[in-house]
Design a protein around this motif. Sequence first.
Motif, PDB file in Angstrom:
ATOM      1  N   GLU A 192       1.150  -1.371  -0.007  1.00 22.67           N
ATOM      2  CA  GLU A 192      -0.208  -0.072  -0.315  1.00 22.67           C
ATOM      3  C   GLU A 192       0.617   1.546  -0.208  1.00 22.67           C
ATOM      4  OE1 GLU A 192      -3.643   0.244  -0.274  1.00 22.67           O
ATOM      5  OE2 GLU A 192      -3.212  -2.250  -0.969  1.00 22.67           O
ATOM      6  N   LEU A 193       2.067   1.254   0.660  1.00 25.09           N
ATOM      7  CA  LEU A 193       3.271   2.625   0.713  1.00 25.09           C
ATOM      8  C   LEU A 193       3.619   2.625  -0.436  1.00 25.09           C
ATOM      9  CD1 LEU A 193       3.814   3.065   4.980  1.00 25.09           C
ATOM     10  CD2 LEU A 193       1.650   3.704   3.710  1.00 25.09           C
ATOM     11  N   SER A 194       4.441   1.597  -1.037  1.00 23.50           N
ATOM     12  CA  SER A 194       4.945   1.066  -1.943  1.00 23.50           C
ATOM     13  C   SER A 194       6.259   1.969  -1.841  1.00 23.50           C
ATOM     14  CB  SER A 194       4.437   1.888  -3.644  1.00 23.50           C
ATOM     15  OG  SER A 194       3.441   1.672  -3.811  1.00 23.50           O
ATOM     16  N   LEU A 195       6.874   1.061  -1.107  1.00 21.02           N
ATOM     17  CA  LEU A 195       7.397   1.369   0.016  1.00 21.02           C
ATOM     18  C   LEU A 195       9.069   0.707  -1.503  1.00 21.02           C
ATOM     19  CD1 LEU A 195       6.972   0.161   3.777  1.00 21.02           C
ATOM     20  CD2 LEU A 195       7.566   2.340   3.014  1.00 21.02           C
ATOM     21  N   THR A 196      10.076   1.914  -1.572  1.00 20.17           N
ATOM     22  CA  THR A 196      11.272   0.992  -1.982  1.00 20.17           C
ATOM     23  C   THR A 196      12.315   0.464  -1.502  1.00 20.17           C
ATOM     24  OG1 THR A 196      12.631   3.118  -1.029  1.00 20.17           O
ATOM     25  CG2 THR A 196      11.506   3.242  -2.628  1.00 20.17           C
ATOM     26  N   THR A 197      13.697  -0.896  -1.479  1.00 21.87           N
ATOM     27  CA  THR A 197      14.318  -1.616  -0.275  1.00 21.87           C
ATOM     28  C   THR A 197      14.558  -1.059   0.458  1.00 21.87           C
ATOM     29  OG1 THR A 197      14.435  -2.457  -2.215  1.00 21.87           O
ATOM     30  CG2 THR A 197      15.761  -3.566  -0.509  1.00 21.87           C
ATOM     31  N   GLU A 198      15.462  -0.071   0.047  1.00 20.27           N
ATOM     32  CA  GLU A 198      16.055   1.464   0.968  1.00 20.27           C
ATOM     33  C   GLU A 198      15.420   1.627   2.120  1.00 20.27           C
ATOM     34  OE1 GLU A 198      18.039   5.584   1.763  1.00 20.27           O
ATOM     35  OE2 GLU A 198      18.187   4.332   0.065  1.00 20.27           O
ATOM     36  N   GLU A 199      13.862   2.519   1.878  1.00 20.40           N
ATOM     37  CA  GLU A 199      12.855   2.418   3.043  1.00 20.40           C
ATOM     38  C   GLU A 199      12.451   1.878   3.852  1.00 20.40           C
ATOM     39  OE1 GLU A 199      10.175   6.156   0.528  1.00 20.40           O
ATOM     40  OE2 GLU A 199       9.854   4.838   0.211  1.00 20.40           O
ATOM     41  N   ALA A 200      11.825   0.114   2.845  1.00 20.13           N
ATOM     42  CA  ALA A 200      11.154  -0.703   3.901  1.00 20.13           C
ATOM     43  C   ALA A 200      12.573  -0.891   4.984  1.00 20.13           C
ATOM     44  CB  ALA A 200      10.843  -2.418   3.296  1.00 20.13           C
ATOM     45  N   SER A 201      13.596  -1.204   4.705  1.00 20.09           N
ATOM     46  CA  SER A 201      15.170  -1.277   5.529  1.00 20.09           C
ATOM     47  C   SER A 201      14.559  -0.492   6.886  1.00 20.09           C
ATOM     48  CB  SER A 201      16.288  -1.719   5.196  1.00 20.09           C
ATOM     49  OG  SER A 201      16.397  -0.140   4.714  1.00 20.09           O
ATOM     50  N   TYR A 249       9.244   0.506  12.306  1.00 19.65           N
ATOM     51  CA  TYR A 249       7.539  -0.042  12.907  1.00 19.65           C
ATOM     52  C   TYR A 249       7.522  -1.203  13.898  1.00 19.65           C
ATOM     53  CZ  TYR A 249       2.095  -1.409  11.744  1.00 19.65           C
ATOM     54  OH  TYR A 249       0.909  -1.018  11.583  1.00 19.65           O
ATOM     55  N   ASN A 250       8.235  -2.143  13.819  1.00 18.91           N
ATOM     56  CA  ASN A 250       7.751  -3.538  14.858  1.00 18.91           C
ATOM     57  C   ASN A 250       8.170  -2.716  16.079  1.00 18.91           C
ATOM     58  OD1 ASN A 250       7.212  -4.666  11.994  1.00 18.91           O
ATOM     59  ND2 ASN A 250       9.309  -5.805  11.755  1.00 18.91           N
TER      60      ASN A 250
END
Length: 156
Positions: A47-56, A62-63
Motif C-alpha cells: 500500500e505504501l509502495s515502500l522502496t527497499t531502502e525505505e523498507a529496511s 514500525y515493529n
Amino acid sequence: MKTNNTFLNKTLLIILFLLSIHTFAQQPTGEKKEQIRALKVGFITNELSLTTEEASKFWPIYNAFDDKQFDLKNQKMKAFKSRMDDDALDKMSEKEAAALLAQMENTEDDLYQLRKKFIANIKGVIPAKKIIKLKKAEEDFKRKLLQQYRDKGPKK
C-alpha cells in the motif's frame, strides 16, 4: 512493465491474504499473531509502495512501535477485564470507578504519546504522504481482517 508488475504483486498479496486468513482459527495464538504480522507487513509494504531502502529503515521502527502498542493494549485489557463484568461494575464504588477511569485515561495518553513518538521517528524515513497512507493502510488491514473473521470465524 512496472504497472503490470505492481498489479501482479497486489493480486498475489490479496490471494495470499485470503488463503491464509481462514487457517487462523486452528492455530495457536502466537502462530496466529506471526501470520497476521506477516500479512500486515506485505499489505502495508504494498500500500505504501515502500522502496527497499525505505523498507529496511521503516520496518524495525514500525515493529518496535507495534510491539509496544500491543503490550500497552494487552496490559490495559488485563487490568480492566476482571473489573468489567456486570457484577463487578455494579459493586464498584465511585472511588474505585474514578481510579479505573484515571487508569484508562493514562493508558490512552500512553498510546497517543507512543504514536506521536513513532511518527516523529519515521518522518526522516518515509515522506509525510506515506505516513498518512500508513494510517489508512492500517485501518484497511484491520477492516479486512475483521471482515474475514466475520465471514469465516466461529458461528454462534
